[in-house]
Design a protein around this motif. Structure first.
Motif, PDB file in Angstrom:
ATOM      1  N   ARG A 284       0.844  -1.191   0.000  1.00  0.00           N
ATOM      2  CA  ARG A 284       0.000   0.000   0.000  1.00  0.00           C
ATOM      3  C   ARG A 284       0.883   1.246   0.000  1.00  0.00           C
ATOM      4  NH1 ARG A 284      -5.239   0.523   2.447  1.00  0.00           N
ATOM      5  NH2 ARG A 284      -4.839  -1.432   3.578  1.00  0.00           N
ATOM      6  N   GLN A 285       0.514   2.215  -0.845  1.00  0.00           N
ATOM      7  CA  GLN A 285       1.287   3.458  -0.871  1.00  0.00           C
ATOM      8  C   GLN A 285       0.835   4.358   0.275  1.00  0.00           C
ATOM      9  OE1 GLN A 285       2.787   6.099  -4.452  1.00  0.00           O
ATOM     10  NE2 GLN A 285       0.648   6.599  -4.063  1.00  0.00           N
ATOM     11  N   GLU A 286       1.799   4.839   1.044  1.00  0.00           N
ATOM     12  CA  GLU A 286       1.478   5.632   2.233  1.00  0.00           C
ATOM     13  C   GLU A 286       0.785   6.944   1.867  1.00  0.00           C
ATOM     14  OE1 GLU A 286       3.807   7.588   6.088  1.00  0.00           O
ATOM     15  OE2 GLU A 286       4.867   6.272   4.669  1.00  0.00           O
ATOM     16  N   MET A 287       1.101   7.481   0.690  1.00  0.00           N
ATOM     17  CA  MET A 287       0.574   8.786   0.310  1.00  0.00           C
ATOM     18  C   MET A 287      -0.946   8.784   0.157  1.00  0.00           C
ATOM     19  SD  MET A 287       1.495  11.004  -3.108  1.00  0.00           S
ATOM     20  CE  MET A 287       3.248  10.772  -2.777  1.00  0.00           C
ATOM     21  N   ASP A 288      -1.512   7.765  -0.495  1.00  0.00           N
ATOM     22  CA  ASP A 288      -2.960   7.749  -0.743  1.00  0.00           C
ATOM     23  C   ASP A 288      -3.671   6.528  -0.168  1.00  0.00           C
ATOM     24  OD1 ASP A 288      -2.061   5.766  -2.402  1.00  0.00           O
ATOM     25  OD2 ASP A 288      -2.542   6.788  -4.272  1.00  0.00           O
ATOM     26  N   GLY A 289      -2.925   5.605   0.448  1.00  0.00           N
ATOM     27  CA  GLY A 289      -3.539   4.436   1.059  1.00  0.00           C
ATOM     28  C   GLY A 289      -4.027   3.393   0.061  1.00  0.00           C
ATOM     29  N   LEU A 290      -3.618   3.475  -1.209  1.00  0.00           N
ATOM     30  CA  LEU A 290      -4.042   2.523  -2.238  1.00  0.00           C
ATOM     31  C   LEU A 290      -2.940   1.506  -2.528  1.00  0.00           C
ATOM     32  CD1 LEU A 290      -5.777   4.969  -4.764  1.00  0.00           C
ATOM     33  CD2 LEU A 290      -6.837   3.595  -2.940  1.00  0.00           C
ATOM     34  N   PHE A 291      -3.367   0.342  -3.034  1.00  0.00           N
ATOM     35  CA  PHE A 291      -2.434  -0.736  -3.388  1.00  0.00           C
ATOM     36  C   PHE A 291      -2.018  -0.595  -4.860  1.00  0.00           C
ATOM     37  CE2 PHE A 291      -4.681  -2.471   0.244  1.00  0.00           C
ATOM     38  CZ  PHE A 291      -3.682  -3.126   0.954  1.00  0.00           C
ATOM     39  N   TYR A 292      -0.716  -0.774  -5.121  1.00  0.00           N
ATOM     40  CA  TYR A 292      -0.170  -0.674  -6.478  1.00  0.00           C
ATOM     41  C   TYR A 292       0.657  -1.918  -6.794  1.00  0.00           C
ATOM     42  CZ  TYR A 292      -1.307   4.336  -6.445  1.00  0.00           C
ATOM     43  OH  TYR A 292      -1.955   5.546  -6.383  1.00  0.00           O
ATOM     44  N   ILE A 293       0.832  -2.168  -8.102  1.00  0.00           N
ATOM     45  CA  ILE A 293       1.815  -3.142  -8.590  1.00  0.00           C
ATOM     46  C   ILE A 293       2.735  -2.390  -9.548  1.00  0.00           C
ATOM     47  CG2 ILE A 293       2.238  -5.279  -9.865  1.00  0.00           C
ATOM     48  CD1 ILE A 293      -0.520  -6.231  -9.087  1.00  0.00           C
ATOM     49  N   CYS A 294       4.042  -2.517  -9.322  1.00  0.00           N
ATOM     50  CA  CYS A 294       5.023  -1.853 -10.180  1.00  0.00           C
ATOM     51  C   CYS A 294       6.090  -2.862 -10.599  1.00  0.00           C
ATOM     52  CB  CYS A 294       5.685  -0.682  -9.450  1.00  0.00           C
ATOM     53  SG  CYS A 294       4.522   0.571  -8.854  1.00  0.00           S
ATOM     54  N   VAL A 295       6.504  -2.779 -11.865  1.00  0.00           N
ATOM     55  CA  VAL A 295       7.475  -3.726 -12.423  1.00  0.00           C
ATOM     56  C   VAL A 295       8.599  -2.951 -13.094  1.00  0.00           C
ATOM     57  CG1 VAL A 295       7.839  -5.551 -14.125  1.00  0.00           C
ATOM     58  CG2 VAL A 295       5.749  -5.527 -12.742  1.00  0.00           C
ATOM     59  N   SER A 296       9.851  -3.353 -12.805  1.00  0.00           N
ATOM     60  CA  SER A 296      11.021  -2.720 -13.416  1.00  0.00           C
ATOM     61  C   SER A 296      11.407  -3.382 -14.730  1.00  0.00           C
ATOM     62  CB  SER A 296      12.218  -2.782 -12.459  1.00  0.00           C
ATOM     63  OG  SER A 296      11.979  -2.034 -11.300  1.00  0.00           O
ATOM     64  N   HIS A 297      11.516  -4.718 -14.716  1.00  0.00           N
ATOM     65  CA  HIS A 297      12.028  -5.424 -15.888  1.00  0.00           C
ATOM     66  C   HIS A 297      11.218  -6.690 -16.168  1.00  0.00           C
ATOM     67  CE1 HIS A 297      15.452  -2.765 -15.571  1.00  0.00           C
ATOM     68  NE2 HIS A 297      15.716  -3.208 -14.349  1.00  0.00           N
ATOM     69  N   VAL A 298      11.068  -6.999 -17.456  1.00  0.00           N
ATOM     70  CA  VAL A 298      10.417  -8.230 -17.905  1.00  0.00           C
ATOM     71  C   VAL A 298      11.238  -8.835 -19.040  1.00  0.00           C
ATOM     72  CG1 VAL A 298       8.396  -9.247 -19.051  1.00  0.00           C
ATOM     73  CG2 VAL A 298       8.082  -7.545 -17.243  1.00  0.00           C
ATOM     74  N   LYS A 299      11.494 -10.138 -18.953  1.00  0.00           N
ATOM     75  CA  LYS A 299      12.173 -10.868 -20.016  1.00  0.00           C
ATOM     76  C   LYS A 299      11.466 -12.199 -20.239  1.00  0.00           C
ATOM     77  CE  LYS A 299      16.827  -9.007 -19.215  1.00  0.00           C
ATOM     78  NZ  LYS A 299      18.250  -9.369 -18.942  1.00  0.00           N
ATOM     79  N   ALA A 300      11.523 -12.680 -21.469  1.00  0.00           N
ATOM     80  CA  ALA A 300      11.007 -14.008 -21.805  1.00  0.00           C
ATOM     81  C   ALA A 300      12.102 -14.747 -22.547  1.00  0.00           C
ATOM     82  CB  ALA A 300       9.744 -13.915 -22.664  1.00  0.00           C
ATOM     83  N   LYS A 301      12.622 -15.800 -21.959  1.00  0.00           N
ATOM     84  CA  LYS A 301      13.717 -16.545 -22.579  1.00  0.00           C
ATOM     85  C   LYS A 301      13.164 -17.686 -23.432  1.00  0.00           C
ATOM     86  CE  LYS A 301      17.307 -15.485 -19.195  1.00  0.00           C
ATOM     87  NZ  LYS A 301      18.344 -16.045 -18.288  1.00  0.00           N
ATOM     88  N   GLY A 302      13.643 -17.755 -24.672  1.00  0.00           N
ATOM     89  CA  GLY A 302      13.154 -18.801 -25.556  1.00  0.00           C
ATOM     90  C   GLY A 302      13.930 -18.856 -26.850  1.00  0.00           C
ATOM     91  N   LYS A 303      13.374 -19.591 -27.822  1.00  0.00           N
ATOM     92  CA  LYS A 303      14.002 -19.796 -29.125  1.00  0.00           C
ATOM     93  C   LYS A 303      13.016 -19.411 -30.218  1.00  0.00           C
ATOM     94  CE  LYS A 303      16.335 -23.964 -27.369  1.00  0.00           C
ATOM     95  NZ  LYS A 303      16.614 -25.391 -27.639  1.00  0.00           N
ATOM     96  N   SER A 304      13.420 -18.469 -31.037  1.00  0.00           N
ATOM     97  CA  SER A 304      12.596 -18.105 -32.185  1.00  0.00           C
ATOM     98  C   SER A 304      12.952 -19.002 -33.365  1.00  0.00           C
ATOM     99  CB  SER A 304      12.822 -16.642 -32.566  1.00  0.00           C
ATOM    100  OG  SER A 304      12.159 -16.344 -33.782  1.00  0.00           O
ATOM    101  N   LEU A 305      11.926 -19.526 -34.046  1.00  0.00           N
ATOM    102  CA  LEU A 305      12.140 -20.422 -35.179  1.00  0.00           C
ATOM    103  C   LEU A 305      11.916 -19.715 -36.513  1.00  0.00           C
ATOM    104  CD1 LEU A 305      10.419 -23.586 -33.706  1.00  0.00           C
ATOM    105  CD2 LEU A 305      12.843 -23.038 -33.755  1.00  0.00           C
TER     106      LEU A 305
END
Length: 397
Positions: A284-305
């Motif tokens: 919960r953010q102290e400033m407004d009392g609401l719940f947030y989700i925050c993400v810095s980085h996203v990766k998907a490891k795989g093989k492109s064909l």
């Protein structure tokens, strides 16, 4: 049903009981079902390619029984939706004329070539980051400063500002959030997803706005033209996609580290879209009392064909045409990349495909590098020569 171990052991016992020499062709002595069961135990796609180059009879056996196709279906059940296999830019392709038997044989040979190359590609292509661009988020607190695009930025700070995506605040911590990404191609094998929750170092106590859990979906767009033409905004209608795979729910820890979520088995994404569902809010953010989700980085490891393989999806059946670009195997002409990561992807892909050229040549019957396995369709009695002169021990059960 015999296990692979029992099938191998049974074959050895049978050969010994018949007082056969170690150089005899076991396919001539076993029932077809038993031979299929033995060859099905091979889990290395290159073994099936080499086996099909041993002799005409072995090649015909592998092709007529669709062993390469069966191997691909075992590796990736998603291929069961393939309605048709076609080859593009194949100079050796013949027009389908003649009897129904000859047309059926041509179809089997084409499927053998395509599925054999596909199976080798599954195990040979390098694993790398497979996300091409960010499409949309179900909500964004401050757009575009806290856009989903920031999750693909490798740096934590850009122009003295923290780089991250933030959802809108919610009073109910159970409200989920959804992130949608376009993968590097329409035909990608994904092994794992990496996500790093954001730590607000500029807030008192450095709170970490992670989710409680995460779930992944792969699929395709209902209308690719609509998705490509729409401009990314704060949100993107989820009903524009059809999700054909849904993962289990993975717990997420409230830590500011790149967390790895490894899929139980590699998943073949047909269509090229990834959905990340962030479940539950913990901070919960102290400033407004609401719940947030925050993400810095996203990766998907795989093989492109791609570009060797592509798909054409038919709706509403969900079936698709598997396209194999024969020219792409030996003639890679990468387009000018937009950034350094694209350079690495192109170079890796070019190296992978060049490494597979010997197997492509074997599938096409051209220039087999294994001298002991060379054969010529025009020569008569070749199979008998193998029986008399012996075969390499690698193919003796």
């Amino acid at each position: 049903m015999l296990s692979c171990f029992e099938a191998r052991r049974g074959t050895r016992v049978l050969l010994k009981s018949l007082d056969m020499g170690p150089c005899m062709d076991f396919l001539n002595w076993l029932e077809p079902d038993m031979s299929i069961q033995v060859l099905t135990c091979l889990d290395d796609p290159t073994d099936l390619v080499r086996i099909s180059s041993v002799s005409r009879s072995w090649r015909h056996f592998v092709i007529e029984n669709g062993l390469c196709k069966k191997l691909c279906l075992r590796l990736f059940p998603q291929l069961s939706r393939v309605a048709q296999v076609i080859e593009i830019n194949n100079p050796d392709t013949k027009a389908e004329v003649g009897s129904s038997n000859s047309k059926e044989l041509e179809t089997l040979e084409r499927e053998h070539r395509v599925y054999a190359f596909l199976a080798v590609g599954f195990t040979s292509f390098n694993v790398g980051d497979s996300i091409k661009r960010a499409l949309s988020a179900s909500s964004t607190d401050n757009f575009p400063e806290e856009s989903i695009r920031n999750t693909l930025e490798p740096r934590d700070v850009v122009e003295r500002r923290a780089s991250y995506w933030s959802s809108k605040g919610q009073s109910d911590p159970a409200v989920p959030e959804v992130l949608i990404y376009k993968l590097v191609s329409d035909f990608v094998v994904i092994n794992e997803i990496n996500i790093q929750p954001f730590k607000a170092y500029f807030q008192l106590g450095g709170p970490i706005y992670s989710a409680k859990a995460v779930r992944f979906r792969f699929g395709h767009a209902k209308s690719p033209m609509d998705v490509e033409s729409d401009q990314m905004g704060e949100s993107f209608p989820d009903d524009k996609f059809i999700w054909t795979y849904t993962s289990q729910v993975f717990p997420m820890t409230q830590e500011n580290i790149l967390q790895t979520f490894k899929l139980p088995e590699p998943v073949l994404c047909i269509g090229g879209f990834l959905q990340i569902e962030l479940l539950g809010r913990v901070q919960r953010q102290e400033m407004d009392g609401l719940f947030y989700i925050c993400v810095s980085h996203v990766k998907a490891k795989g093989k492109s064909l791609s570009p060797a393989f592509g798909v054409e999806i038919h709706e509403p059946s969900g079936q698709f045409v598997l396209k194999n670009n024969m020219q792409a195997k030996g003639n890679i002409q990468p387009s000018l990349p937009e950034n350094d990561s694209d350079v690495n992807v192109d170079l890796d892909l070019e190296r992978d495909i060049r490494d597979m050229l010997p197997f492509v040549n074997m599938l096409q019957g051209n220039g087999v590098d294994f001298d002991e396995f060379e054969w010529n369709d025009a020569e008569e009695g070749m199979d008998e020569e193998f029986a008399e002169e012996g075969m390499d021990e690698e193919f003796v059960v």
